[in-house]
Design a protein around this motif. Structure first.
Motif, PDB file in Angstrom:
ATOM      1  N   LEU A 151       3.074  20.346 -24.722  1.00 11.06           N
ATOM      2  CA  LEU A 151       3.528  21.464 -25.562  1.00 11.06           C
ATOM      3  C   LEU A 151       2.366  22.320 -26.049  1.00 11.06           C
ATOM      4  O   LEU A 151       2.473  23.550 -26.111  1.00 11.06           O
ATOM      5  N   LEU A 152       1.254  21.691 -26.390  1.00 11.96           N
ATOM      6  CA  LEU A 152       0.081  22.436 -26.855  1.00 11.96           C
ATOM      7  C   LEU A 152      -0.525  23.259 -25.725  1.00 11.96           C
ATOM      8  O   LEU A 152      -0.909  24.416 -25.927  1.00 11.96           O
ATOM      9  N   GLU A 153      -0.598  22.678 -24.537  1.00 11.40           N
ATOM     10  CA  GLU A 153      -1.124  23.419 -23.385  1.00 11.40           C
ATOM     11  C   GLU A 153      -0.216  24.584 -23.026  1.00 11.40           C
ATOM     12  O   GLU A 153      -0.687  25.672 -22.700  1.00 11.40           O
ATOM     13  N   GLU A 154       1.084  24.360 -23.101  1.00 10.24           N
ATOM     14  CA  GLU A 154       2.061  25.410 -22.812  1.00 10.24           C
ATOM     15  C   GLU A 154       1.919  26.585 -23.782  1.00 10.24           C
ATOM     16  O   GLU A 154       2.094  27.741 -23.405  1.00 10.24           O
ATOM     17  N   ALA A 155       1.583  26.283 -25.029  1.00 16.16           N
ATOM     18  CA  ALA A 155       1.429  27.312 -26.052  1.00 16.16           C
ATOM     19  C   ALA A 155       0.042  27.960 -26.027  1.00 16.16           C
ATOM     20  O   ALA A 155      -0.210  28.919 -26.762  1.00 16.16           O
TER      21      ALA A 155
END
Length: 80
Positions: A22-26
């Motif tokens: 989720l952090l990489e996606e954001a």
């Protein structure tokens, strides 16, 4: 990395698996302090103070939103 701050603390390596995605996606710049030691020796996580999510202060609001959404989204991916 001196400018990074602790956004959250986790006890076990499996708790951060979905969060990484989720952090990489954001597009958030992050790292997990003590992650390697917790992978190698899981009980050391307590001694080291947990697995610490370190983020840049500019990304803190986004990270808090992601953590809140993950914890309250009504799915089975809640942070323990």
């Amino acid at each position: 990395m001196k400018q990074f701050i602790t956004a959250a603390v986790f006890s076990f390596p499996h708790e951060i698996t979905i969060l990484k995605h989720l952090l990489e996606e954001a597009g958030v710049h992050y790292y997990f302090e003590n992650e390697t030691m917790a992978d190698l020796l899981p009980m050391y996580s307590y001694v080291l103070g947990g697995i610490k999510l370190q983020v840049h202060p500019n990304d803190l609001e986004t990270v808090n939103y992601i953590l809140q959404k993950l914890d309250t989204s009504g799915n089975n991916l809640k942070i323990v």
